[in-house]
Each structure stands twice: as structure tokens, then as C-alpha cells.
Design an enzyme around this catalytic site. Structure first.
Site, PDB file in Angstrom:
ATOM      1  N   CYS A   2       0.682  -1.311   0.140  1.00  0.00           N
ATOM      2  CA  CYS A   2       0.015   0.073   0.011  1.00  0.00           C
ATOM      3  C   CYS A   2       0.962   1.335   0.074  1.00  0.00           C
ATOM      4  CB  CYS A   2      -0.987   0.096   1.266  1.00  0.00           C
ATOM      5  SG  CYS A   2      -1.811  -1.530   1.273  1.00  0.00           S
ATOM      6  N   ARG A  27       2.230   1.380  -5.978  1.00  0.00           N
ATOM      7  CA  ARG A  27       2.332   0.470  -4.647  1.00  0.00           C
ATOM      8  C   ARG A  27       1.294  -0.635  -4.250  1.00  0.00           C
ATOM      9  NH1 ARG A  27       6.885   2.310  -1.430  1.00  0.00           N
ATOM     10  NH2 ARG A  27       5.948   0.861   0.175  1.00  0.00           N
ATOM     11  N   TRP A  76      -3.360  -2.295  -1.669  1.00  0.00           N
ATOM     12  CA  TRP A  76      -3.050  -3.586  -2.476  1.00  0.00           C
ATOM     13  C   TRP A  76      -3.804  -4.532  -1.182  1.00  0.00           C
ATOM     14  CZ3 TRP A  76      -0.795  -8.315  -1.448  1.00  0.00           C
ATOM     15  CH2 TRP A  76      -0.571  -9.191  -2.603  1.00  0.00           C
ATOM     16  N   ASN A 102      -0.614   0.093   6.075  1.00  0.00           N
ATOM     17  CA  ASN A 102       0.183  -0.871   5.342  1.00  0.00           C
ATOM     18  C   ASN A 102       0.842  -2.033   6.164  1.00  0.00           C
ATOM     19  OD1 ASN A 102       1.879  -1.984   3.351  1.00  0.00           O
ATOM     20  ND2 ASN A 102       3.409  -0.482   3.312  1.00  0.00           N
ATOM     21  N   GLY A 103       0.464  -3.089   5.641  1.00  0.00           N
ATOM     22  CA  GLY A 103       1.210  -4.541   6.280  1.00  0.00           C
ATOM     23  C   GLY A 103       0.018  -5.231   6.783  1.00  0.00           C
ATOM     24  N   GLU A 485      13.689 -13.930 -17.589  1.00  0.00           N
ATOM     25  CA  GLU A 485      13.201 -12.653 -17.436  1.00  0.00           C
ATOM     26  C   GLU A 485      12.303 -12.253 -18.491  1.00  0.00           C
ATOM     27  OE1 GLU A 485      12.928 -10.470 -15.246  1.00  0.00           O
ATOM     28  OE2 GLU A 485      12.787  -8.477 -16.337  1.00  0.00           O
ATOM     29  N   LYS A 489       8.266 -11.042 -17.788  1.00  0.00           N
ATOM     30  CA  LYS A 489       7.850  -9.780 -18.334  1.00  0.00           C
ATOM     31  C   LYS A 489       6.268  -9.908 -19.105  1.00  0.00           C
ATOM     32  CE  LYS A 489       9.568  -7.440 -16.355  1.00  0.00           C
ATOM     33  NZ  LYS A 489      10.828  -7.591 -15.501  1.00  0.00           N
ATOM     34  N   GLU A 492       3.442 -11.029 -16.679  1.00  0.00           N
ATOM     35  CA  GLU A 492       3.013  -9.808 -15.969  1.00  0.00           C
ATOM     36  C   GLU A 492       2.091  -8.940 -16.389  1.00  0.00           C
ATOM     37  OE1 GLU A 492       6.098  -7.760 -12.998  1.00  0.00           O
ATOM     38  OE2 GLU A 492       7.157  -8.365 -14.606  1.00  0.00           O
ATOM     39  N   HIS A 508      14.845 -32.762 -22.000  1.00  0.00           N
ATOM     40  CA  HIS A 508      14.403 -33.538 -20.951  1.00  0.00           C
ATOM     41  C   HIS A 508      13.195 -33.404 -20.597  1.00  0.00           C
ATOM     42  CE1 HIS A 508      18.792 -34.350 -20.398  1.00  0.00           C
ATOM     43  NE2 HIS A 508      18.982 -33.196 -20.756  1.00  0.00           N
ATOM     44  N   LYS A 611       4.107  -2.778  -6.871  1.00  0.00           N
ATOM     45  CA  LYS A 611       5.343  -2.534  -7.405  1.00  0.00           C
ATOM     46  C   LYS A 611       6.255  -3.218  -6.065  1.00  0.00           C
ATOM     47  CE  LYS A 611       8.794  -0.804  -9.482  1.00  0.00           C
ATOM     48  NZ  LYS A 611       9.276  -1.456 -10.547  1.00  0.00           N
TER      49      LYS A 611
HETATM   50  C1  F6R Z   1       9.032  -7.986 -12.008  1.00  0.00           C
HETATM   51  C2  F6R Z   1       9.235  -7.075 -10.850  1.00  0.00           C
HETATM   52  C3  F6R Z   1       9.323  -7.901  -9.550  1.00  0.00           C
HETATM   53  C4  F6R Z   1      10.349  -7.474  -8.550  1.00  0.00           C
HETATM   54  C5  F6R Z   1      10.120  -8.328  -7.310  1.00  0.00           C
HETATM   55  C6  F6R Z   1      11.531  -7.834  -6.441  1.00  0.00           C
HETATM   56  O1  F6R Z   1       8.875  -7.019 -13.182  1.00  0.00           O
HETATM   57  O2  F6R Z   1       9.080  -6.196 -10.797  1.00  0.00           O
HETATM   58  O3  F6R Z   1       9.534  -9.535  -9.828  1.00  0.00           O
HETATM   59  O4  F6R Z   1      11.737  -7.507  -9.355  1.00  0.00           O
HETATM   60  O5  F6R Z   1       9.150  -8.084  -6.635  1.00  0.00           O
HETATM   61  O6  F6R Z   1      11.381  -6.384  -6.141  1.00  0.00           O
HETATM   62  P1  F6R Z   1      12.304  -5.415  -5.552  1.00  0.00           P
HETATM   63  O7  F6R Z   1      13.680  -5.638  -6.426  1.00  0.00           O
HETATM   64  O8  F6R Z   1      11.871  -4.130  -5.173  1.00  0.00           O
HETATM   65  O9  F6R Z   1      12.994  -6.063  -4.286  1.00  0.00           O
END
Ligand code: F6R
Length: 616
Positions: A2, A27, A76, A102-103, A485, A489, A492, A508, A611
Site C-alpha cells: 500500500c 504500490r 493492495w 500498510n502491512g 526474465e 515480463k 506480468e 529433458h 510494485k
Molecule cells: C517484475 C518485478 C518483480 C520484482 C520483485 C522484487 O517485473 O518487478 O519481480 O523484481 O518483486 O522487487 P524488489 O527489486 O523491489 O525487491
């Protein structure tokens, strides 16, 4: 998760709160709300399920009453779905008190039962309303917001940042943090609180980082920080390095598009002042000491998601350059695997936000066992670097889009710099080798600018593939984490099933997934590399083509060997194998962006995500 903002001052409180929430919306964005202590001595509040725009529209039609103190929240969901009732702020004490959180409060059932037994009724499913009601109850007993807040906070278990206001004490916000972020912004005749500095950077760049288990009380002209017992606490003032403009879209269609384009600059800034004269110097590492670095015999890197893939790329480089074994562990698994640690282990955490709870807990776990810790982080004065023995900041600038892009490449570069520093300290690379690699690194920003030019062909490819239901990604060596990765992407932001595999693993099992028309991105190693990797990957391409796969090869410019076997070739500039992932990830980022856009999705705020993951 949040986003939280608080304001006391003579500006338009609602504008400050809504501006702060807009910058914090990355967030969490399933509901939002604000509360103001009005000039008339009451609390006026509004909250709505949905994105911030829903609340903004509602407030435009009917603004809150004016007042100089307020709090705001963008959510969130953890406890209870995203509804109006579950949104914050939660009111208590017959509407005289408002609280945001938040939490997760873990002992909320016990507190809830106490309230129900005492005859209270609760309207939401949240742990937060329970805290608000408990605070209201204690406030009625003690008649003092600071004291009531201190008592309630002392009873809470779990993780929390809390902000509360009471209409009988206008001009005051009480706040607490326990394993959840909170910073203060210092203005002239006004003060701010925020989950991060984005909440107030438009108004002030003077900030104060608050430590764990501290309570802050702010008015328009005072800031008092104590521990939970009311004893004065140490705080760390700092100057925010970036300004509000760097967290704006600046004419781009999305933050993600801007952040992809920012990558050359992000790398240049991460390298600046750290390489030169053929060597590496990282003054921030002085605290760790060369002796300590010479003594380590093992490195464990903890991270989640994209940051873990950055670590997985860097593992190859750090091991090659320093000859020290590197293990990459997902932070949330690390604590539960009874990891083998010793005083000769170095734990490196990688986190863009510096607030990821799983990673923070992994760092604390290691420190409690006497392990030295180094943080690679993009956010000044965030919790993880403050909990670590050393920090290398990635100077990528604020990353707002939920899908990480520029932070990823900056994390790889920061870890590479660390690997080179280690190799220098341990003399595991010759002066000439070190000089050669630093030269290659210094060329990355320019090559990245070049690779960004593939945007047009990716656009066409993505539009052509907009109805695809599944995409696979293959890579070998450093191409393997890039394949992972690329798949992440796509999942997501496009909600398309995507998986990354080590190319050698195909036979395999995963090759069973290949059927006619299945799109597969293949990260092709350089043909100039003297290993046999290039020919092995070309063979893998032939194997999947023979089964009908549609192959999109990310290959070095001029790689003629791959042309006959690929349906599409996306060329990337020539680079040494360890530099290649910094370039080859870019077409995959652009592909995810374009596909999400082609599907009409919200690129920056994908469903179910936030995020910064500040709960475990
Ligand atoms: C994917 C993404 C997440 C973050 C992960 C760690 O695009 O952004 O997988 O990489 O949540 O976040 P941080 O780097 O803030 O610890």
C-alpha cells in the site's frame, strides 16, 4: 504494497494528498481513500474501490471540507477484497479518528474478539479497522492521541506502517513503523509522511528516514521521533537525489516505455564515478573492508522476481572473475532452507525498492548469524540498505512501472562492478583483464541506445502475435536467466502464459510443449565466442523448428548461421558474452510492452500486482 501519505501544513491538504497518492499508486491500486481533519474540528473522509481515478472523480464532484491535516492511502488488498468498506482510511471513535495502514496485523483476531466482547461493531473484513477501533477505544480512556497510539502500537504483532489523526487534536499526525516503510518530508511550515519519498518530492527533497519500531509525531513545524517506549530515537536526514520530474512520464505513453528508454542513462549513472583508468573503485564498499572481502569463501545472493534473475546473470560474471562460488536463492525460500552460512559467507541482497519484505527478512536472518551483508538497491535510505553492512546503489532513478526494466539492467551492472571490485581486491584478474572489462562496461550505454532502435520491428511482431496464448523462451548460460526474465515480463503485463527454459533442458521434457505455430524466443550466444554454445543453440533451434515452432531469434548482428533456421531475427549489437544479456533483454522488454499495449491492457499497473511487496 500500500501507499501512504500524510500532510500537515497550510497548502491545500486534499491536493497534496491526492498528488502524493498519484505518485504512490504503483504500490497498490485496488482502492484508495483520504481523510482530512477539517477546520470545523471534524474528520471528513472518502474512500472508493478501484483505481485512484475513481476516488479523484468522486472528490472532484464533491470535495472534502478544508483542513490543514490529512492522510491518504492507496491499497493492495491483504485482509478482505477491494471494496469501499475495506478501503482505508478506517474511522473510529464515532468518526473522530481516522487511520491508515500498510502491512498485516497478525494478532488481529485477538483484538477483534476484545472489541466484539466489548460491544463494538465492525464494518469491514480488515485488520486495519480493528486497529482503528482499538485506538479509538484507548483514546477514550487516556484522552491523548500520542499516548493512546503508543499503547496500541505496543500491542500489535505483524508488520505495519500506521498513520492516525484525531479531530480533537487537529494539526497532528501520529505514525509508526514496524517492518514496513515510512519516511518524513521536511518542509517550511509544513511536514509530510510517506511510504517513500515519491509521496512528497514535489514539495520538498529534505527527508528523514525513520528506523524500525519508531513512532513519529508531526505537526506543521515539528517532528518528534521516539521508540515504542517513548524514548528519543536516532533518525537519518537525507537529501532526495531526484526531483519530481524524473518520476513523471514525460510524454511517454507509459512509465514502462519511458523506463525502457531510460536504460542507457540508468547504466551510465550506475557506472559513473565507479570505473575509470582501467579499474573499478566503489567508495561505498570501504565499510566492508578489503580484508573481509579477501576472507570470504562463498557468496549467497538473495532476491525475488526480476531482481533474482539479475542476480542469476551476475553469478556467471562474479564466479568467472573472482573464482568464488555464488549461490542465488529466492529470498522467501532462503530462511526456510536452513542455509549453510559461516563468517566467511557474504550475503548480497538485490532489491530495487529496498523494501521487499522477503528480502529484508533474509538479510536480517543472515545478520543474526554473523554474516556480512551487502545490499544492491535503487532506493536511497530504504530499509534493506539501512539494515546491511554495505550498499551499492543502482542509480537508475525512480522506477514507477510495476514491471521492472531499467532497475534490472542497473542491478546486473552494479553486481558486475562488485564482482570486479572483488577480483581486484583478491587479484584474481590481471590489470589488463580488468581494464578490458571496464572498457566493455563503459560501452554498454551506447550499445543499449542502439538496441532500442529495434522497437519498430518488435511492434509489428507483437501486433501479429496479439492473440497468442503461450510463448516460450530459451537461453543458455547468461541467456538462461534472460529467458526467464523475458517470460516473467510477458506474464506480468500481457497475462499470456510464458515460460523460460535452459535450452539444454529442452530434450529433458519441455520439447513436448512444441506444436505447430508455437512461438519460441531464442537467445542466441555470439558466434564469435570460442565455446560451442552458439552451435548448440542453433541445434536447439533446428530441433524445435522440426516440430513446427515459430522461432524468433535474438542474435548478434551479422550472425549468418542462425538466419536459415529462424522465422524472425532481432539483431543486437556485438558484445562479449557477459555483456550480451544487458542488450538481449531489451527486445524482450519491448515485446512484452508492445503485446500488452496491443491487447489494450494497463501496462504500468497490471492486475493483482504491486510494485513493492512489503508483506511476506
Ligand atoms: C517484475 C518485478 C518483480 C520484482 C520483485 C522484487 O517485473 O518487478 O519481480 O523484481 O518483486 O522487487 P524488489 O527489486 O523491489 O525487491
Amino acid at each position: 504494497m500500500c501507499g501512504i501519505v500524510g500532510y500537515v501544513g497550510s497548502n491545500n491538504t486534499l491536493d497534496v494528498l491526492m498528488g502524493g497518492l498519484k505518485r504512490l499508486e504503483y504500490r497498490g491500486y485496488d482502492s484508495a481513500g483520504v481523510a482530512v481533519v477539517t477546520d470545523g474540528g471534524a474528520i471528513d473522509s472518502r474512500k472508493r474501490a478501484g483505481k485512484l481515478a475513481v476516488l479523484a472523480e468522486n472528490l472532484e464532484a464533491e470535495p472534502l471540507a478544508a483542513g490543514n491535516t490529512g492522510i491518504g492511502h492507496t491499497r493492495w488488498a491483504t485482509h478482505g477484497g477491494p471494496t469501499d468498506a475495506n478501503a482505508h482510511p478506517h474511522l473510529a471513535d464515532e468518526g473522530r479518528l481516522a487511520l491508515i495502514h500498510n502491512g498485516i496485523v497478525e494478532n488481529f483476531v485477538e483484538l477483534r474478539n476484545e472489541l466484539l466482547t466489548a460491544g463494538y461493531t465492525l464494518e469491514s473484513e480488515t485488520d486495519t479497522e480493528v486497529v482503528a477501533a482499538t485506538l479509538g477505544r484507548v483514546y477514550r480512556e487516556v484522552g491523548d492521541l500520542r499516548e493512546a497510539f503508543r499503547r496500541v502500537v505496543g500491542r500489535l504483532e505483524g508488520t505495519f506502517t500506521l498513520l492516525a489523526v484525531h479531530s480533537e487534536e487537529p494539526g497532528v499526525i501520529v505514525a509508526a513503523r514496524h517492518n514496513s516503510p515510512l519516511v518524513i518530508g521536511l518542509g517550511n511550515g509544513e511536514n509530510f509522511l510517506g511510504s517513500d519519498v515519491a509521496a512528497f518530492v514535489e514539495y520538498t527533497r529534505r527527508a528523514v528516514a525513520i528506523n524500525e519500531n519508531n513512532i513519529a509525531v508531526i505537526t506543521s513545524d515539528s517532528v518528534v521521533v521516539t521508540d515504542f517506549n517513548g524514548e528519543p530515537a536516532n533518525v537519518q536526514p537525507f537529501e532526495v537525489e531526484w526531483d519530481a520530474a524524473s518520476a513523471d512520464k514525460g510524454g511517454w505513453s507509459s512509465f514502462m516505455a519511458k523506463e525502457i528508454a531510460d536504460q542507457p542513462e540508468a547504466i551510465a549513472n550506475t557506472l559513473r564515478g565507479r570505473i575509470g583508468d582501467g579499474t573499478v573503485s566503489i567508495p561505498e564498499l570501504e565499510g566492508l573492508g578489503d580484508e573481509a572481502l579477501r576472507a570470504i569463501d562463498r557468496i549467497v545472493i538473495v532476491a525475488c522476481g526480476t531482481a533474482a534473475y539479475a542476480a542469476s546473470v551476475a553469478k556467471y560474471a562474479i564466479e568467472q572473475w573472482s573464482r568464488i562460488p555464488v549461490a542465488v536463492e529466492l529470498s522467501h525460500e532462503f530462511r526456510y532452507m536452513n542455509p549453510v552460512l559461516s563468517e566467511r559467507t557474504l550475503l548480497i541482497s538485490v532489491s530495487q525498492s529496498g523494501e521487499t519484505m522477503d528480502t529484508l527478512m533474509a538479510v536480517k536472518y543472515a545478520r543474526e548469524r554473523g554474516v556480512k551483508t551487502l545490499s544492491v538497491c535503487n532506493t536511497q535510505s530504504a530499509t534493506i540498505p539501512r539494515e546491511s553492512d554495505g550498499v551499492i546503489y543502482t542509480h537508475a532513478g525512480p522506477e514507477v512501472a510495476v514491471a521492472s526494466t531499467k532497475a534490472f539492467v542497473a542491478q546486473i551492472v552494479a553486481l558486475y562492478l562488485f564482482g570486479l571490485h572483488l577480483a581486484r581486491v583478491r587479484s584474481s584478474l590481471s590489470t589488463a583483464e580488468l581494464a578490458n572489462i571496464t572498457t566493455q562496461l563503459s560501452e554498454v550505454p551506447e550499445k543499449l541506445s542502439e538496441v532500442l532502435e529495434v522497437g519498430g520491428s518488435i511492434h509489428n511482431l507483437a501486433h501479429w502475435m496479439a492473440d497468442t496464448r503461450s510463448v516460450l523462451f530459451l537461453g543458455r548460460h547468461v541467456g538462461y536467466p534472460i529467458a526467464l526474465e523475458g517470460a516473467l515480463k510477458l506474464k506480468e503485463i500481457s497475462y499470456i502464459h510464458a515460460e523460460g527454459f535452459a535450452a539444454g533442458e529442452l530434450k529433458h521434457g519441455p520439447i513436448a510443449l512444441i506444436e505447430p505455430g508455437q512461438p519460441v524466443f531464442v537467445l542466441v550466444p555470439s558466434p564469435r565466442d570460442d565455446s560451442t554454445m552458439h552451435s548448440k543453440v542453433v541445434s536447439n533451434i533446428q530441433e524445435i523448428r522440426a516440430r513446427g515452432a515459430r522461432v524468433i531469434a535474438i542474435a548478434e548482428k551479422g550472425d549468418a548461421a542462425v538466419l536459415p533456421f529462424a522465422d524472425e531475427v532481432i539483431p543486437v549489437p556485438l558484445a562479449e558474452p557477459l555483456i550480451q544479456p544487458l542488450l538481449s533483454v531489451v527486445p524482450l522488454q519491448l515485446f512484452a510492452l508492445e503485446l500488452s499495449t496491443a491487447k489494450g491492457l494497463d501496462v504500468d499497473q497490471p492486475r493483482n500486482l504491486a510494485k513493492s511487496v512489503t508483506v511476506e
